[in-house]
Design a protein around this motif. Structure first.
Motif, PDB file in Angstrom:
ATOM      1  N   UNK A 177       0.830  -1.203   0.000  1.00 55.67           N
ATOM      2  CA  UNK A 177       0.000   0.000   0.000  1.00 55.67           C
ATOM      3  C   UNK A 177       0.866   1.255   0.000  1.00 55.67           C
ATOM      4  N   UNK A 178       1.914   1.264   0.819  1.00 56.11           N
ATOM      5  CA  UNK A 178       2.806   2.426   0.908  1.00 56.11           C
ATOM      6  C   UNK A 178       3.557   2.690  -0.389  1.00 56.11           C
ATOM      7  N   UNK A 179       3.933   1.636  -1.094  1.00 52.63           N
ATOM      8  CA  UNK A 179       4.769   1.784  -2.289  1.00 52.63           C
ATOM      9  C   UNK A 179       3.986   1.782  -3.596  1.00 52.63           C
ATOM     10  N   UNK A 180       2.735   1.364  -3.534  1.00 56.74           N
ATOM     11  CA  UNK A 180       1.941   1.306  -4.755  1.00 56.74           C
ATOM     12  C   UNK A 180       2.250   0.107  -5.624  1.00 56.74           C
ATOM     13  N   UNK A 181       2.937  -0.879  -5.070  1.00 57.94           N
ATOM     14  CA  UNK A 181       3.262  -2.097  -5.805  1.00 57.94           C
ATOM     15  C   UNK A 181       2.202  -3.165  -5.547  1.00 57.94           C
ATOM     16  N   UNK A 182       2.052  -4.071  -6.498  1.00 57.33           N
ATOM     17  CA  UNK A 182       1.218  -5.244  -6.263  1.00 57.33           C
ATOM     18  C   UNK A 182       1.931  -6.118  -5.226  1.00 57.33           C
ATOM     19  N   UNK A 183       1.175  -6.849  -4.443  1.00 55.84           N
ATOM     20  CA  UNK A 183       1.774  -7.660  -3.368  1.00 55.84           C
ATOM     21  C   UNK A 183       2.787  -8.655  -3.918  1.00 55.84           C
TER      22      UNK A 183
END
Length: 157
Positions: A91-97
């Motif tokens: 969530x913080x980085x905007x990456x997919x898990x």
């Protein structure tokens, strides 16, 4: 590295939200650059370049790493909190898990971060010296771009 759209191929790469502290530094530099080089402005390509990090463990154990901006940004989050779940960090980085877990494996493999039994990422208090750091040259751990992302980062159109 300065890249001009007039002289370089199209640059592709995974987008992510850089750590807020690093973003502040980039914004300050951009503002000063725009004043000195008006009317020019900087547009940051966060998927390019390398970052040199000095990591200190236990107040005395120092290790140097050279990584891409995404890996540096991921590690900066551990200064804010020593423990992150994959979901929180994604969530913080905007990456997919899934992408986040792949990227975090670099820090897990280097022994900088460990995965807790609950599945959270935690910074280790001391870096293990048993096997030495993989890819270490001249006292600095070198990180080569993972997979074929380096090939995909730049393409001529």
């Amino acid at each position: 590295m300065i890249v001009s759209r007039h002289f370089w191929p199209t640059i592709h790469g995974r987008s992510f939200k850089i750590h807020p502290r690093a973003d502040t530094y980039l914004s300050q530099f951009s503002t000063k650059y725009s004043v000195l080089k008006a009317p020019r402005e900087l547009e940051w390509k966060l998927n390019l370049g390398m970052v040199e990090l000095d990591l200190v463990f236990g107040g005395e154990q120092k290790h140097e790493f050279r990584v891409d901006p995404l890996h540096a940004s991921l590690l900066l989050h551990f200064e804010d909190s020593g423990r992150w779940s994959a979901e929180q960090l994604a969530t913080e980085t905007g990456l997919a898990i899934l992408d986040l877990k792949k990227k975090m494996m670099l820090w897990v493999n280097y022994g900088v971060v460990q995965v807790s039994p609950a599945g959270a990422y935690e910074v280790v208090p001391r870096l293990s010296e048993r096997d030495g750091l993989p890819g270490k040259r001249n006292g600095m751990a070198m990180v080569v771009s993972e997979g074929d992302e380096a090939d995909k980062a730049v393409s001529a159109e």
